[in-house]
Design a protein around this motif. Structure first.
Motif, short mmCIF file in Angstrom:
data_model
loop_
_atom_site.label_atom_id
_atom_site.label_comp_id
_atom_site.label_asym_id
_atom_site.label_seq_id
_atom_site.Cartn_x
_atom_site.Cartn_y
_atom_site.Cartn_z
N ILE A 66 10.19 13.99 2.26
CA ILE A 66 8.84 13.47 2.08
C ILE A 66 8.34 13.84 0.68
N ASN A 67 8.55 15.09 0.28
CA ASN A 67 8.13 15.54 -1.05
C ASN A 67 8.87 14.77 -2.15
N THR A 68 10.17 14.53 -1.95
CA THR A 68 10.96 13.77 -2.93
C THR A 68 10.41 12.36 -3.07
N LEU A 69 10.09 11.73 -1.95
CA LEU A 69 9.60 10.35 -1.97
C LEU A 69 8.22 10.27 -2.62
N LEU A 70 7.41 11.27 -2.42
CA LEU A 70 6.09 11.29 -3.07
C LEU A 70 6.23 11.36 -4.59
N ILE A 71 7.18 12.17 -5.05
CA ILE A 71 7.44 12.27 -6.50
C ILE A 71 7.97 10.96 -7.04
N LEU A 72 8.91 10.34 -6.31
CA LEU A 72 9.47 9.06 -6.74
C LEU A 72 8.40 7.97 -6.79
N ASP A 73 7.55 7.92 -5.77
CA ASP A 73 6.50 6.90 -5.73
C ASP A 73 5.55 7.02 -6.90
N LYS A 74 5.30 8.26 -7.32
CA LYS A 74 4.43 8.48 -8.48
C LYS A 74 5.05 7.89 -9.73
N ALA A 75 6.38 8.07 -9.87
CA ALA A 75 7.10 7.51 -11.03
C ALA A 75 7.17 5.98 -10.92
N TYR A 76 7.39 5.46 -9.71
CA TYR A 76 7.47 4.01 -9.51
C TYR A 76 6.15 3.34 -9.85
N GLU A 77 5.06 3.98 -9.47
CA GLU A 77 3.74 3.43 -9.75
C GLU A 77 3.50 3.30 -11.25
N LYS A 78 4.09 4.21 -12.01
CA LYS A 78 3.92 4.19 -13.46
C LYS A 78 4.86 3.19 -14.14
N ASP A 79 6.16 3.25 -13.77
CA ASP A 79 7.17 2.47 -14.49
C ASP A 79 7.58 1.16 -13.81
N TYR A 80 7.29 1.02 -12.52
CA TYR A 80 7.70 -0.18 -11.78
C TYR A 80 6.51 -0.71 -10.98
N LYS A 81 5.40 -0.86 -11.67
CA LYS A 81 4.15 -1.16 -10.97
C LYS A 81 4.27 -2.42 -10.11
N TYR A 82 4.84 -3.48 -10.67
CA TYR A 82 4.94 -4.73 -9.91
C TYR A 82 5.93 -4.58 -8.76
N LEU A 83 7.13 -4.07 -9.08
CA LEU A 83 8.17 -3.92 -8.05
C LEU A 83 7.69 -2.99 -6.94
N ASN A 84 7.03 -1.92 -7.32
CA ASN A 84 6.55 -0.94 -6.34
C ASN A 84 5.56 -1.57 -5.37
N SER A 85 4.75 -2.51 -5.89
CA SER A 85 3.75 -3.16 -5.04
C SER A 85 4.38 -4.16 -4.09
N THR A 86 5.60 -4.61 -4.38
CA THR A 86 6.26 -5.62 -3.53
C THR A 86 7.21 -4.99 -2.51
N LEU A 87 7.50 -3.70 -2.67
CA LEU A 87 8.45 -3.04 -1.77
C LEU A 87 7.89 -2.99 -0.35
N ASN A 88 8.76 -3.26 0.62
CA ASN A 88 8.39 -3.16 2.02
C ASN A 88 8.58 -1.69 2.44
N LYS A 89 7.46 -0.97 2.59
CA LYS A 89 7.54 0.48 2.80
C LYS A 89 7.19 0.84 4.24
N GLU A 90 8.09 1.58 4.86
CA GLU A 90 7.78 2.15 6.17
C GLU A 90 6.83 3.33 6.00
N TYR A 91 7.05 4.07 4.90
CA TYR A 91 6.21 5.23 4.59
C TYR A 91 5.49 4.97 3.27
N ASP A 92 4.21 4.59 3.36
CA ASP A 92 3.44 4.45 2.12
C ASP A 92 2.90 5.83 1.73
N THR A 93 2.23 5.91 0.59
CA THR A 93 1.77 7.21 0.08
C THR A 93 0.83 7.90 1.05
#
Length: 538
Positions: free
Chosen positions: A306-333
């Motif tokens: 869970i901690n790893t995914l939170l860190i990754l999501d923070k990076a995705y939000e910065k560098d992959y803003k569009y892709l991150n918004s389109t991902l089908n997430k079972e666990y959102d932030t």
């Protein structure tokens, strides 16, 4: 070696990067020695292919610096493309896209169709990585149409590679857009090209992999496993092929083969720990790891992912803003934070309970050990008491003056006490009478009072008792009293019913506590327990 010979050798050592680097180094040295900026730049390009990480990006910057000195639009544009590829290899796609677009602007000025479509391919591939699949599809369709007709070798570049690259990229983009029918013909086109051109046979595995990916998206997981597994076996390069392993793991998971799938997902955890980054498309691997360890009640591992995914999501939000918004997430932030809080509280209480349980268990073990020790000591000393007292048939336990009776005048004269033998003899006779008449049962007997009775001083009396009885005065007196009490209890059963307090008083003890303490010290059992054992024997 000439530049062409060096480059051919470098190409042949593609799977031996350490050995390859020696020839790249020689290539750069040779170019610098000859002050040849074009070849120096080419050496840096080769170096950027060999290296990874920050070192690769540094070589990308060096390529661009040399190119600007040469001052040719095509070379500057191509150098931006090389820098963009360095960023791509290190999964920094926003910077890669920026470099490719700058390169494209330079290349368009000279209107070289090969370089233009090369730049368009790089831009399209990067947009695909960023999740902009429709934009990528339009550019890649144009690239495939061009390189399908123009894939000859020009100078050092064989454009057949770009034909295959753009074909594979278009197929992957179609998979994300669910254009499976279009992919059927494109995959077959690639396979047919390789059959006619066996020099490119290493790319056959990529088209088999594309078939597997399409089958996965069509939910044909059994067939997907077969194709992807075959592709992995066919690869003959040093790449990790994480995409294939991701879809293979996902297919196995969908088939319910969770134990087989798990090692593939753990590869992404290892990749993240080694590199500190991960492509967003692999995000579901961590969601599955969270779910897996939740089902197995492993809170520590669940919280770790869970901690790893939170860190990754923070990076995705910065560098992959569009892709991150389109991902089908079972666990959102939000859900990740909620589960994290629940798990942290759960682990806190689990640890508290665990350490409490250990502490309680330790106390129980100590208590049981104490009871067992006490029990075995009682048995041990009960046995000693049985052997020593319960078999005695006389009315009294023998008095302790046997040594005195056996002592003759010679022994007294020859002793080493340094005391007048007459004094010793008199003390021994007095002690004998003291024991025989049971004068030890009187209260308040002390070394001083006893020395007066014996007609000597305390020092002499203490020495004589130590020498002949092998014990101190207090031990001597206490043993006489205890032997008397035990003898009474053994031979006169009625005395067993006298209270401990009265028994102690009758034996000369000032307090019950002193008697109990002395009895316990000598026999390692309380007097009440001894009485119980004695009554059982009766």
């Amino acid at each position: 070696m000439s530049y062409s010979e060096l480059e051919l050798t470098i190409q042949n050592l593609e799977n031996k990067p350490d050995e390859q680097w020696k020839y790249i180094n020689n290539f750069i040295r040779k170019a610098k020695k000859e002050t040849n900026p074009e070849k120096t730049r080419r050496g840096y390009v080769l170096a950027s292919f060999n290296k990874r990480g920050k070192e690769q990006i540094l070589y990308g910057d060096s390529i661009l610096i040399i190119a600007k000195k040469i001052n040719d639009n095509n070379i500057i544009g191509d150098s931006y493309l090389s820098l963009g590829m360095s960023y791509t290899n290190n999964e920094n796609y926003p910077k890669a896209l920026d470099a490719f677009i700058k390169g494209y602007d330079y290349i368009k000025k000279n209107k070289n169709p090969y370089l233009i479509h090369n730049a368009e391919y790089q831009i399209a591939q990067t947009k695909s990585y960023l999740g902009l699949y429709q934009d990528a599809h339009e550019l890649l369709t144009d690239c495939v149409s061009f390189f399908r007709l123009h894939h000859e070798k020009i100078e050092d570049t064989h454009y057949a590679y770009y034909y295959l690259y753009s074909l594979i990229a278009l197929i992957e983009t179609n998979s994300h857009l669910s254009n499976f029918n279009a992919n059927t013909s494109l995959i077959q086109e690639g396979i047919d090209f390789i059959k006619k051109n066996p020099d490119f046979k290493e790319y056959y595995a990529y088209f088999i992999s594309s078939q597997g990916t399409d089958l996965y998206y069509q939910h044909k997981y059994d067939q997907a496993v077969v194709k992807i597994h075959k592709a992995i076996q066919l690869y003959n390069d040093s790449w990790k092929h994480l995409t294939d392993k991701f879809y293979l793991g996902m297919s196995l998971w969908k088939l319910g083969k969770k134990e087989e799938a798990l090692p593939y997902f753990l590869l992404f955890d290892q990749e993240y720990k080694e590199t500190g980054k991960l492509d967003p498309k692999f995000r579901p691997a961590f969601e599955i790891l969270i779910r897996h360890y939740s089902e197995n009640n492993d809170s520590e591992k669940q919280l770790e992912y869970i901690n790893t995914l939170l860190i990754l999501d923070k990076a995705y939000e910065k560098d992959y803003k569009y892709l991150n918004s389109t991902l089908n997430k079972e666990y959102d932030t939000k859900k990740l934070h909620e589960e994290k809080e629940i798990l942290e509280n759960k682990i806190k209480w689990e640890r508290f309970f665990y350490f409490t349980l250990i502490g309680f268990g330790f106390l129980v073990i100590l208590f049981l050990t104490f009871l067992l020790t006490k029990y075995y000591n009682r048995r041990k000393y009960s046995k000693i008491l049985n052997e020593r007292y319960f078999e005695i048939q006389d009315e009294d336990i023998p008095v302790q003056n046997e040594m005195f009776e056996q002592t003759n005048d010679d022994a007294i004269i020859d002793d080493q006490l340094g005391i007048n033998p007459l004094i010793v003899e008199n003390v021994l006779k007095t002690l004998s009478s003291f024991e025989k008449d049971k004068q030890y049962l009187k209260k308040n007997i002390s070394l001083a009072s006893m020395s007066k009775l014996c007609g000597t001083n305390t020092v002499y009396l203490s020495r004589i008792i130590n020498f002949y009885k092998k014990k101190s005065f207090n031990e001597y007196l206490n043993e006489l009293r205890l032997d008397h009490i035990v003898s009474q209890w053994k031979n006169k059963p009625k005395t067993r019913y006298i209270s401990i307090q009265k028994t102690a008083e009758n034996a000369g003890y000032n307090t019950t506590q002193t008697f109990t303490k002395n009895f316990q010290e000598k026999y390692n059992i309380p007097p009440t327990y001894f009485l119980n054992q004695l009554n059982k024997e009766s």
